[in-house]
Design a protein around this motif. Structure first.
Motif, mmCIF file in Angstrom:
data_model
loop_
_atom_site.group_PDB
_atom_site.id
_atom_site.type_symbol
_atom_site.label_atom_id
_atom_site.label_comp_id
_atom_site.label_asym_id
_atom_site.label_seq_id
_atom_site.Cartn_x
_atom_site.Cartn_y
_atom_site.Cartn_z
ATOM 1 N N GLY A 19 104.563 33.394 71.911
ATOM 2 C CA GLY A 19 104.453 32.315 71.573
ATOM 3 C C GLY A 19 103.068 32.065 70.968
ATOM 4 N N GLY A 20 102.007 32.412 70.815
ATOM 5 C CA GLY A 20 101.348 32.544 70.193
ATOM 6 C C GLY A 20 101.323 32.887 68.152
ATOM 7 N N ALA A 21 102.369 32.994 68.085
ATOM 8 C CA ALA A 21 102.325 33.621 66.469
ATOM 9 C C ALA A 21 103.748 32.614 66.285
ATOM 10 N N ARG A 22 104.677 32.384 67.435
ATOM 11 C CA ARG A 22 105.448 30.291 66.523
ATOM 12 C C ARG A 22 103.972 29.887 66.427
ATOM 13 N N TYR A 263 112.194 23.871 62.432
ATOM 14 C CA TYR A 263 110.216 23.769 62.298
ATOM 15 C C TYR A 263 110.139 24.080 63.477
ATOM 16 N N ALA A 264 108.874 24.529 62.736
ATOM 17 C CA ALA A 264 108.186 25.513 64.402
ATOM 18 C C ALA A 264 108.140 24.697 65.918
ATOM 19 N N PRO A 265 108.685 24.487 66.658
ATOM 20 C CA PRO A 265 108.397 24.232 68.097
ATOM 21 C C PRO A 265 107.669 24.016 68.957
ATOM 22 N N VAL A 266 106.371 24.997 68.580
ATOM 23 C CA VAL A 266 105.232 24.490 68.694
ATOM 24 C C VAL A 266 104.386 24.352 67.699
#
Length: 290
Positions: A19-22, A263-266
């Motif tokens: 999740g941090g990577a995203r 696009y990135a979700p976060v």
């Protein structure tokens, strides 16, 4: 702002390295390496990592409680001084298919950039699928039936595709009256586009020319070289003025294929929803959107 500490805070917020990577548009391996670097610098263990879960150590929890409010405050301050508190600004990288980008994205960017002068837009036109996370792309406009997992996807429209040819070709070769009759005609398609999967039929065969460019296919269809399966956004004007003629109108490309913004979700920048809304507005009355 220490980037490794900020990354640590975001990993904890996301609940996982992935999740941090995203959020940071990095690989999980790079995130793990940077967290390990922070731990080595501090001389403490911040996280317990397993293949299934991530938990804070006691020391890591105490450190997080101290630094998380500081990182949040620094980000608020940064947005304020750079006029980015909810306003699109800064670097913004977009990719789009070559033809769609040239015809339906690039001509409509002037008004968007005038509205958000603090943006530094980079537009890459390519028919290859960019790695949104790995290549740090903010918004990828793609034509696909299956948006990749792990990305947020906004569907602009069905990518309607129709069979068409020029009047000169049909005068020379005849107008096919059935799908089976296409076997006797010259077909035009870019690499990977055949067989054509249509509503109610599949058309196999070989293209008259081998090319990686959909624009070459369109130009050859206009020149009378054969029959093509083209997106309406690409040929609507040519159909309207008679340079191309639609054939076998009961057959179209699969309705599962759509035009998406990915696009990135976060952590997506404010420019992402702003450009999506802008494109929806300028495309709304286009013939191919109906």
């Amino acid at each position: 702002m220490d980037p490794d500490i900020a990354l640590f805070v975001d990993v904890v917020q996301a609940g996982s390295l992935a999740g941090g990577a995203r959020a940071w548009r990095l690989s999980p391996a790079m995130v793990s390496k940077r967290i390990a670097r922070l731990e080595a610098r501090l001389g403490i263990r911040l996280l317990h990592r397993t293949t299934r879960r991530l938990t804070l150590t006691e020391t890591g929890a105490a450190f997080h409680a101290e630094v998380a409010p500081l990182i949040a405050g620094l980000r608020v301050a940064e947005r304020r001084v750079t006029h980015r508190d909810g306003e699109p600004a800064g670097p913004f990288r977009v990719t789009a298919p070559t033809s769609l980008g040239r015809i339906w994205v690039a001509p409509y960017l002037s008004g968007f950039l005038a509205r958000y002068p603090a943006l530094r837009l980079s537009l890459d036109l390519t028919d290859d699928f960019a790695d949104v996370m790995g290549e740090r792309v903010d918004l990828a406009i793609r034509i696909t039936a299956a948006p990749p997992n792990g990305l947020a996807a906004h569907r602009f429209a069905v990518n309607r595709r129709v069979l068409c040819a020029s009047p000169s070709y049909l005068e020379r070769a005849g107008t096919p009256v059935s799908i089976a009759a296409l076997a006797g005609h010259q077909l035009l398609a870019a690499k990977g586009q055949l067989p054509w999967r249509l509503t109610g039929a599949t058309v196999a065969g070989e293209s008259l020319i081998e090319t990686n460019s959909s624009e070459v296919v369109r130009e050859m269809a206009l020149a009378g070289a054969g029959i093509a399966l083209r997106s309406l956004w690409d040929v609507a004007d040519s159909l309207a003025d008679g340079r191309l003629v639609r054939i076998l109108p009961r057959y179209e490309g699969s309705v599962a294929v759509g035009i998406f913004g990915l696009y990135a979700p976060v952590g997506a920048p404010a420019a992402v929803p702003a450009l999506i809304a802008h494109l929806e507005a300028v495309w709304r009355d286009a013939a191919w959107m109906t």
